[in-house]
Design a protein around this motif. Structure first.
Motif, PDB file in Angstrom:
ATOM      1  N   VAL A  76      43.242   3.159  93.322  1.00  0.00           N
ATOM      2  CA  VAL A  76      43.344   3.004  94.778  1.00  0.00           C
ATOM      3  C   VAL A  76      42.765   1.652  95.171  1.00  0.00           C
ATOM      4  CG1 VAL A  76      43.229   5.484  95.269  1.00  0.00           C
ATOM      5  CG2 VAL A  76      41.140   4.163  95.190  1.00  0.00           C
TER       6      VAL A  76
ATOM      7  N   ALA B 127      37.655   6.106 103.265  1.00  0.00           N
ATOM      8  CA  ALA B 127      37.601   7.551 103.006  1.00  0.00           C
ATOM      9  C   ALA B 127      36.259   8.094 103.475  1.00  0.00           C
ATOM     10  CB  ALA B 127      37.801   7.828 101.524  1.00  0.00           C
TER      11      ALA B 127
ATOM     12  N   ILE C 112      42.136  12.479  98.135  1.00  0.00           N
ATOM     13  CA  ILE C 112      42.750  11.448  97.294  1.00  0.00           C
ATOM     14  C   ILE C 112      43.571  12.180  96.245  1.00  0.00           C
ATOM     15  CG2 ILE C 112      42.332   9.549  95.684  1.00  0.00           C
ATOM     16  CD1 ILE C 112      39.655   9.095  97.143  1.00  0.00           C
TER      17      ILE C 112
END
Length: 122
Positions: free
Chosen positions: A60, A68, A74
């Motif tokens: 990511v 986040a 995720i």
């Protein structure tokens, strides 16, 4: 830097090959096969290693990870029910599934990757 008698400098002119006994050296003779012997590898069996069960992973962007928060999801790269990767010191050893033994997590090996680790004990 001064030249003191204690320091010695290698001089290629001082190297004399006549000092070596090369009479018995036969360049046409075939090389002998290396001696195959059983080695005692018990010493290596006591070296500690770290075994890790990797559920899944995902690459990511750092910005996405920084945004986040609690409750964020995720999505990872493994499907539900797929065997998990077993790694020894970061190198893939095989695949396993999670089990519970005496109320602690454990792993059941499904397959072992043919590697230096598996061939060492044979």
């Amino acid at each position: 830097m001064s030249d003191s008698p204690e320091q010695s400098v290698f001089d290629g002119d001082e190297l004399r090959f006549d000092d070596f006994q090369l009479e018995d050296f036969d360049t046409d003779a075939p090389m002998a096969a290396p001696i195959q012997s059983e080695r005692d590898l018990s010493f290596f069996k006591n070296i500690p290693v770290t075994v890790t069960l990797e559920v899944a992973s995902k690459e990511v962007a750092l910005g996405d990870l920084m945004s986040a928060g609690e409750g964020s999801i995720i999505e990872l790269d493994k499907l539900n029910g797929e065997p998990l990767d077993v790694k020894v010191n970061g190198s893939l050893m095989g695949h396993a599934e999670v089990v519970v033994v005496n109320e602690k997590y454990g792993l059941r090996l499904i397959d072992v990757v043919d590697s230096a680790l598996t061939s060492m004990g044979k």
